[in-house]
Design a protein around this motif. Structure first.
Motif, PDB file in Angstrom:
ATOM      1  N   SER A 148       1.038  -1.173  -0.359  1.00  0.00           N
ATOM      2  CA  SER A 148       0.129  -0.195   0.098  1.00  0.00           C
ATOM      3  C   SER A 148       0.960   1.111  -0.273  1.00  0.00           C
ATOM      4  O   SER A 148       1.970   1.289   0.817  1.00  0.00           O
ATOM      5  CB  SER A 148      -0.647  -0.040   1.099  1.00  0.00           C
ATOM      6  OG  SER A 148      -1.536   1.561   0.925  1.00  0.00           O
ATOM      7  N   GLY A 154      -3.583   0.786  -3.473  1.00  0.00           N
ATOM      8  CA  GLY A 154      -4.340   1.696  -2.305  1.00  0.00           C
ATOM      9  C   GLY A 154      -4.871   2.973  -2.704  1.00  0.00           C
ATOM     10  O   GLY A 154      -5.047   3.713  -1.879  1.00  0.00           O
ATOM     11  N   GLU A 161      -8.190   1.427   0.241  1.00  0.00           N
ATOM     12  CA  GLU A 161      -8.821  -0.103   1.014  1.00  0.00           C
ATOM     13  C   GLU A 161      -9.253  -0.692  -0.030  1.00  0.00           C
ATOM     14  O   GLU A 161      -8.864  -1.641  -0.234  1.00  0.00           O
ATOM     15  CB  GLU A 161      -9.059  -0.358   2.083  1.00  0.00           C
ATOM     16  CG  GLU A 161      -8.255   0.878   3.567  1.00  0.00           C
ATOM     17  CD  GLU A 161      -8.706   1.281   4.669  1.00  0.00           C
ATOM     18  OE1 GLU A 161      -9.550   0.449   4.566  1.00  0.00           O
ATOM     19  OE2 GLU A 161      -8.208   1.343   5.714  1.00  0.00           O
ATOM     20  N   ARG A 183      -7.815  -1.784  -2.968  1.00  0.00           N
ATOM     21  CA  ARG A 183      -6.660  -3.355  -3.148  1.00  0.00           C
ATOM     22  C   ARG A 183      -7.331  -4.674  -2.628  1.00  0.00           C
ATOM     23  O   ARG A 183      -7.290  -5.682  -3.156  1.00  0.00           O
ATOM     24  CB  ARG A 183      -6.215  -3.130  -1.755  1.00  0.00           C
ATOM     25  CG  ARG A 183      -4.937  -2.039  -1.495  1.00  0.00           C
ATOM     26  CD  ARG A 183      -4.077  -1.814  -0.263  1.00  0.00           C
ATOM     27  NE  ARG A 183      -3.686  -2.277  -0.338  1.00  0.00           N
ATOM     28  CZ  ARG A 183      -2.425  -3.311  -0.247  1.00  0.00           C
ATOM     29  NH1 ARG A 183      -1.875  -2.821  -1.661  1.00  0.00           N
ATOM     30  NH2 ARG A 183      -2.155  -3.936   0.388  1.00  0.00           N
ATOM     31  N   ASP A 184      -8.642  -4.423  -2.492  1.00  0.00           N
ATOM     32  CA  ASP A 184      -9.975  -5.895  -1.749  1.00  0.00           C
ATOM     33  C   ASP A 184      -9.813  -6.141  -3.058  1.00  0.00           C
ATOM     34  O   ASP A 184     -10.266  -7.750  -3.492  1.00  0.00           O
ATOM     35  CB  ASP A 184     -10.865  -5.459  -0.682  1.00  0.00           C
ATOM     36  CG  ASP A 184     -10.110  -5.118   0.411  1.00  0.00           C
ATOM     37  OD1 ASP A 184      -9.662  -5.712   1.027  1.00  0.00           O
ATOM     38  OD2 ASP A 184     -11.073  -4.845   1.765  1.00  0.00           O
TER      39      ASP A 184
END
Length: 360
Positions: A162, A273, A323, A326-327
């Motif tokens: 990140s 991110g 976030e 990235r997920d």
């Protein structure tokens, strides 16, 4: 087969497929013009030279004749390879008429959303003659005509560390645009948009260089930036390591004015991110709607300026979007999983089909 010798998102997908094939013990030959792509091929990949297939538009009878001649030259290079190969994968729309000559022997890794222009008409007409068309998104698959053999395999990208883990200097907000300098990427819209941010402490960075034939457009961008009231805040970085550059960006903007199939730059930013703003068309819409991301209409500088301003002023939303991005990459756009899927789709559609993918 690569028709230009350059390296953009489409070529990187092709190179990853070649790497996976080498890992599986296959012989791989890359047919392409000489160019930057040769610096990125696996050492075990053999190369066969071909002349570029014109990608600068079909604007006159002379250019159409040159285009036809480039296809004929490519066919001459491919013919002996077809006799000794299980499959040939192409990844350029203007190379698609080769399917007329090698009917049902070719696979097409489709990185374009085919429109209603001449380029789109060429691709749609040729699509039925491929053994299989493999679009990299559903946005790219949707325009294909009925009767086309289609299997969608999404693009993927590595999940990187990140950007929040990297220290940065200063408090100036950094807005980035990671894209080749070509008209349909919409950089002019972004330059117009940031001109409305005169009171904001920001820096705009364009990362990327001109496609062959788009050098004049790149010059126009630099002139436009210089004449902008915020010209001192606009910078052109050229070709860079995207992951090193993304570490310092507070947000990325992809202001495409025409639909993209599956922009890798968007996935690369999300993997680190970096919150993103993109236009609500094509693959950008397909990606960002999964995380309730920030989308704006194409060619609307004021709407884009307002969205940039809102996101720069909302640190919490930037963190939430980062976030979520990235997920999304880890669950849907895993590079390892998508590359393996692509390899086995190619293998299953050819005489390599005797190979059975490992059970999971």
């Amino acid at each position: 087969m690569n028709a230009t010798g350059s390296v953009s998102g489409a070529e990187r997908v092709l190179l990853r497929l070649a790497d996976e094939a080498i890992k599986m013990g296959d012989d791989v030959v890359l047919v392409s013009p000489s160019g930057p792509i040769l610096q990125h091929i696996h050492p075990e990949v053999r190369h066969r030279e071909c002349k570029p297939i014109g990608l600068n538009g079909l604007r006159s009878p002379v250019s159409i004749l040159k285009y036809g001649a480039s296809l004929l030259r490519a066919a001459i290079v491919l013919l002996p390879l077809m006799r000794s190969s299980n499959v040939l994968v192409i990844n350029n729309t203007l190379a698609s008429p080769l399917a007329f000559l090698f009917q049902k022997r070719l696979l097409w890794l489709l990185h374009d959303v085919l429109g209603n222009d001449l380029r789109g008409a060429i691709g749609k007409t040729a699509s039925r003659f491929f053994r299989l068309v493999i679009p990299v998104s559903y946005a790219a698959a949707n325009p294909l005509p009925t009767g086309t053999a289609v299997r969608v395999v999404l693009n993927g990208t590595p999940l990187r560390e990140s950007k929040e883990n990297f220290a940065r200097e200063g408090t100036t907000s950094v807005i980035g645009c990671l894209a080749a300098l070509t008209p349909w990427k919409g950089q002019k819209t972004l330059i117009k948009a940031v001109a409305e941010l005169a009171g904001v402490d920001f820096r705009l960075e364009f990362a990327g260089s001109a496609f062959p034939g788009d050098e004049e457009y790149a010059r126009e961008l630099r002139v436009m930036a210089k004449e902008s009231p915020v010209g001192e805040k606009i910078h052109f970085l050229g070709n860079v390591d995207p992951y090193m550059t993304l570490q310092s960006w507070d947000l990325m903007v992809l202001p495409s004015v025409a639909p993209e199939a599956m922009p890798l730059s968007l996935l690369e930013a999300l993997s680190m991110g970096v919150p993103c703003i993109a236009t609500n068309i094509g693959g950008s819409l397909e990606i960002l709607r999964d995380i309730n991301g920030d989308l704006v209409p194409p060619s609307q500088p004021h709407a884009l300026a307002e969205r940039i301003r809102e996101l720069l002023n909302d640190e919490h939303r930037r963190m939430v979007l980062g976030e979520a991005g990235r997920d999304l990459v880890s669950t849907k756009y895993s590079l390892e999983e998508r590359t393996k899927e692509l390899y086995w789709v190619v293998a299953a559609s050819t005489d390599m089909a005797g190979k059975v993918p490992p059970r999971r």
